[in-house]
Write a protein that holds these residues in place. Structure first.
Motif, PDB file in Angstrom:
ATOM      1  N   LEU A   7       0.876  -1.175   0.000  1.00 22.13           N
ATOM      2  CA  LEU A   7       0.000   0.000   0.000  1.00 22.13           C
ATOM      3  C   LEU A   7       0.908   1.218   0.000  1.00 22.13           C
ATOM      4  N   PHE A   8       0.756   2.052  -1.004  1.00 22.16           N
ATOM      5  CA  PHE A   8       1.650   3.210  -1.115  1.00 22.16           C
ATOM      6  C   PHE A   8       0.801   4.484  -1.143  1.00 22.16           C
ATOM      7  N   GLY A   9       0.730   5.121   0.002  1.00 23.89           N
ATOM      8  CA  GLY A   9      -0.072   6.339   0.115  1.00 23.89           C
ATOM      9  C   GLY A   9       0.770   7.577  -0.131  1.00 23.89           C
ATOM     10  N   GLY A  10       0.121   8.643  -0.527  1.00 22.04           N
ATOM     11  CA  GLY A  10       0.849   9.894  -0.732  1.00 22.04           C
ATOM     12  C   GLY A  10      -0.095  10.969  -1.231  1.00 22.04           C
ATOM     13  N   THR A  11       0.429  12.170  -1.301  1.00 22.47           N
ATOM     14  CA  THR A  11      -0.387  13.247  -1.847  1.00 22.47           C
ATOM     15  C   THR A  11      -0.378  13.145  -3.377  1.00 22.47           C
ATOM     16  N   PHE A  12       0.788  12.748  -3.905  1.00 20.24           N
ATOM     17  CA  PHE A  12       0.961  12.613  -5.354  1.00 20.24           C
ATOM     18  C   PHE A  12       0.501  13.887  -6.069  1.00 20.24           C
ATOM     19  N   ASN A  13       1.118  14.984  -5.687  1.00 17.41           N
ATOM     20  CA  ASN A  13       0.705  16.331  -6.116  1.00 17.41           C
ATOM     21  C   ASN A  13       1.842  17.058  -6.831  1.00 17.41           C
ATOM     22  N   PHE A  17       8.854  10.452 -10.857  1.00 19.16           N
ATOM     23  CA  PHE A  17       9.689   9.251 -11.017  1.00 19.16           C
ATOM     24  C   PHE A  17      10.289   8.763  -9.691  1.00 19.16           C
ATOM     25  N   GLY A  18      10.447   9.656  -8.707  1.00 22.89           N
ATOM     26  CA  GLY A  18      10.936   9.215  -7.390  1.00 22.89           C
ATOM     27  C   GLY A  18       9.977   8.198  -6.782  1.00 22.89           C
ATOM     28  N   HIS A  19       8.687   8.523  -6.808  1.00 26.87           N
ATOM     29  CA  HIS A  19       7.668   7.598  -6.285  1.00 26.87           C
ATOM     30  C   HIS A  19       7.675   6.283  -7.074  1.00 26.87           C
ATOM     31  N   LEU A  20       7.703   6.429  -8.402  1.00 29.06           N
ATOM     32  CA  LEU A  20       7.531   5.258  -9.262  1.00 29.06           C
ATOM     33  C   LEU A  20       8.722   4.312  -9.175  1.00 29.06           C
ATOM     34  N   SER A  48      -2.020  23.210   5.222  1.00 34.49           N
ATOM     35  CA  SER A  48      -1.839  24.595   4.810  1.00 34.49           C
ATOM     36  C   SER A  48      -1.425  24.695   3.335  1.00 34.49           C
ATOM     37  N   GLU A  49      -1.024  23.563   2.794  1.00 41.92           N
ATOM     38  CA  GLU A  49      -0.524  23.583   1.422  1.00 41.92           C
ATOM     39  C   GLU A  49      -1.676  23.465   0.429  1.00 41.92           C
ATOM     40  N   LYS A  50      -1.563  24.167  -0.653  1.00 44.19           N
ATOM     41  CA  LYS A  50      -2.599  24.066  -1.677  1.00 44.19           C
ATOM     42  C   LYS A  50      -2.338  22.821  -2.519  1.00 44.19           C
ATOM     43  N   LEU A 105       6.504   3.587   2.651  1.00 48.29           N
ATOM     44  CA  LEU A 105       6.656   5.042   2.793  1.00 48.29           C
ATOM     45  C   LEU A 105       8.126   5.418   2.732  1.00 48.29           C
ATOM     46  N   GLY A 106       8.382   6.693   2.468  1.00 48.05           N
ATOM     47  CA  GLY A 106       9.758   7.179   2.411  1.00 48.05           C
ATOM     48  C   GLY A 106      10.260   7.543   3.800  1.00 48.05           C
ATOM     49  N   SER A 107      11.584   7.618   3.926  1.00 50.93           N
ATOM     50  CA  SER A 107      12.145   7.899   5.256  1.00 50.93           C
ATOM     51  C   SER A 107      11.732   9.287   5.754  1.00 50.93           C
ATOM     52  N   ASP A 108      11.510  10.242   4.825  1.00 51.82           N
ATOM     53  CA  ASP A 108      11.072  11.569   5.285  1.00 51.82           C
ATOM     54  C   ASP A 108       9.689  11.493   5.919  1.00 51.82           C
ATOM     55  N   ALA A 109       8.825  10.699   5.351  1.00 56.55           N
ATOM     56  CA  ALA A 109       7.490  10.516   5.926  1.00 56.55           C
ATOM     57  C   ALA A 109       7.598   9.751   7.251  1.00 56.55           C
ATOM     58  N   GLU A 174      16.955   0.161   1.031  1.00 50.94           N
ATOM     59  CA  GLU A 174      17.715   1.163   0.272  1.00 50.94           C
ATOM     60  C   GLU A 174      17.216   1.172  -1.160  1.00 50.94           C
ATOM     61  N   ILE A 175      16.917   2.352  -1.646  1.00 54.98           N
ATOM     62  CA  ILE A 175      16.481   2.443  -3.043  1.00 54.98           C
ATOM     63  C   ILE A 175      17.351   3.473  -3.758  1.00 54.98           C
ATOM     64  N   THR A 176      17.266   3.450  -5.078  1.00 54.41           N
ATOM     65  CA  THR A 176      17.917   4.503  -5.863  1.00 54.41           C
ATOM     66  C   THR A 176      17.114   5.757  -5.615  1.00 54.41           C
ATOM     67  N   ASP A 179      16.384  12.312  -6.309  1.00 55.99           N
ATOM     68  CA  ASP A 179      16.147  13.522  -5.517  1.00 55.99           C
ATOM     69  C   ASP A 179      15.121  14.421  -6.218  1.00 55.99           C
ATOM     70  N   ILE A 180      13.903  13.891  -6.288  1.00 52.85           N
ATOM     71  CA  ILE A 180      12.808  14.604  -6.957  1.00 52.85           C
ATOM     72  C   ILE A 180      11.706  14.798  -5.920  1.00 52.85           C
ATOM     73  N   SER A 181      11.105  15.965  -5.895  1.00 47.71           N
ATOM     74  CA  SER A 181       9.957  16.156  -5.007  1.00 47.71           C
ATOM     75  C   SER A 181       8.838  16.851  -5.778  1.00 47.71           C
TER      76      SER A 181
HETATM   77  P1  ATP Z   1       5.881  17.199  -1.541  1.00 40.98           P
HETATM   78  O1  ATP Z   1       7.127  17.728  -2.186  1.00 40.98           O
HETATM   79  O2  ATP Z   1       4.624  17.898  -2.017  1.00 40.98           O
HETATM   80  O3  ATP Z   1       5.985  17.112  -0.041  1.00 40.98           O
HETATM   81  P2  ATP Z   1       6.618  14.449  -2.180  1.00 40.98           P
HETATM   82  O4  ATP Z   1       7.418  14.546  -3.447  1.00 40.98           O
HETATM   83  O5  ATP Z   1       7.373  14.239  -0.900  1.00 40.98           O
HETATM   84  O6  ATP Z   1       5.654  15.716  -2.065  1.00 40.98           O
HETATM   85  P3  ATP Z   1       4.394  12.732  -1.408  1.00 40.98           P
HETATM   86  O7  ATP Z   1       3.203  12.505  -2.260  1.00 40.98           O
HETATM   87  O8  ATP Z   1       4.259  13.570  -0.218  1.00 40.98           O
HETATM   88  O9  ATP Z   1       5.549  13.335  -2.397  1.00 40.98           O
HETATM   89  O10 ATP Z   1       5.085  11.368  -1.042  1.00 40.98           O
HETATM   90  C1  ATP Z   1       4.420  10.121  -0.972  1.00 40.98           C
HETATM   91  C2  ATP Z   1       5.385   9.088  -0.436  1.00 40.98           C
HETATM   92  O11 ATP Z   1       6.504   8.971  -1.334  1.00 40.98           O
HETATM   93  C3  ATP Z   1       5.998   9.443   0.935  1.00 40.98           C
HETATM   94  O12 ATP Z   1       6.074   8.252   1.700  1.00 40.98           O
HETATM   95  C4  ATP Z   1       7.364   9.976   0.586  1.00 40.98           C
HETATM   96  O13 ATP Z   1       8.278   9.737   1.630  1.00 40.98           O
HETATM   97  C5  ATP Z   1       7.725   9.173  -0.658  1.00 40.98           C
HETATM   98  N1  ATP Z   1       8.616   9.911  -1.553  1.00 40.98           N
HETATM   99  C6  ATP Z   1       8.544  11.207  -1.907  1.00 40.98           C
HETATM  100  N2  ATP Z   1       9.527  11.542  -2.758  1.00 40.98           N
HETATM  101  C7  ATP Z   1      10.259  10.424  -2.957  1.00 40.98           C
HETATM  102  C8  ATP Z   1      11.426  10.108  -3.748  1.00 40.98           C
HETATM  103  N3  ATP Z   1      12.043  11.035  -4.473  1.00 40.98           N
HETATM  104  N4  ATP Z   1      11.877   8.835  -3.722  1.00 40.98           N
HETATM  105  C9  ATP Z   1      11.251   7.904  -2.955  1.00 40.98           C
HETATM  106  N5  ATP Z   1      10.162   8.133  -2.191  1.00 40.98           N
HETATM  107  C10 ATP Z   1       9.668   9.369  -2.192  1.00 40.98           C
END
Ligand code: ATP
Length: 220
Positions: A7-13, A17-20, A48-50, A105-109, A174-176, A179-181
């Protein structure tokens, strides 16, 4: 053994390619038979984010995963009224399917996990996979588990695995880490800069077509 499902949750906003790539590497490493992408309705941590309307974010994920037979999309959080909480989503899948669930989930989350609703209970419901950047020397002993969780976990036999008192595991993978957000992508679009090669071309075209993210911080 039930089907292994991530299960991979996120805002996806928007999704990028980082997510994928992260999801693809996790799927392969854990031999998951399916990964369900679950866009959040109103993310509790980003009030607070749009955020682009749910229908756009759903469509972008649909476009991004089309062609990958292992990736699917769920609108469960979008359909549920009010703020999305992962605990409700995990419970929903547990109650309705006889699957072995892995929450990805990602380590930042994960660093913010203590702010999640019923976060202690989360780990009693399913396994967790935390995607970590390479080279940070994370292992079962150095991974910074929040203090409030430490008592409930012990290092597992394998490197990168913690075992919860419920018997469920928390894996570090560990994943590749690209550095995309999504934030950076939205900024680029708002400033008229290129987002090519940061996200799938079909998502890029859709964003253009719908005029998303043209003004930073404004609802679209
Ligand atoms: P934002 O920049 O708006 O905060 P985001 O790019 O971090 O968004 P989210 O939709 O908030 O994307 O992330 C969904 C999930 O994907 C979270 O668990 C997050 O840690 C993970 N994630 C975000 N960016 C990456 C990335 N570049 N590589 C791997 N996982 C990521």
């Amino acid at each position: 053994m039930g089907k292994k499902v991530g299960l991979f949750g996120g805002t996806f906003n928007p999704i990028h390619f980082g997510h994928l790539r992260g999801a693809e590497e996790v799927r392969e490493a854990f031999e998951l038979e399916e990964i369900i992408f679950i866009p959040a309705s109103i993310p509790p941590h980003k009030v607070s984010e749009k955020i682009a309307e749910a229908r756009y974010r759903l469509e972008m994920v649909r476009l991004a995963i089309s062609g990958n037979p292992f990736f699917t999309l769920s609108d469960i959080e979008i359909r549920r009224p009010g703020t999305s909480y992962s605990i409700d989503t995990i419970r929903y899948f547990k109650e309705n399917y006889l699957w072995n669930l892995y929450f990805i989930l990602g380590s930042d989350a994960f660093e913010e996990i203590e702010t999640w609703r019923e976060y202690q209970t989360l780990f009693t419901l399913c396994d967790f996979i935390v995607m970590v950047r390479p080279g940070l020397e994370y292992n079962s002993f150095t991974f910074p588990l929040p203090t409030s969780l430490r008592d409930h976990f012990r290092p597992g036999g394998d490197n990168g695995r913690w075992v919860h008192s419920s018997g469920h595991s928390l894996f570090l993978k560990e994943i590749t880490f690209l550095d995309i957000s999504s934030t950076k992508i939205r900024e680029n679009i708002a400033h008229g800069r290129s987002v090519r090669y940061l996200l799938p071309p079909q998502v890029e075209s859709y964003i253009k077509e719908c005029g998303l993210y043209r003004k930073l911080g404004e609802e679209v």
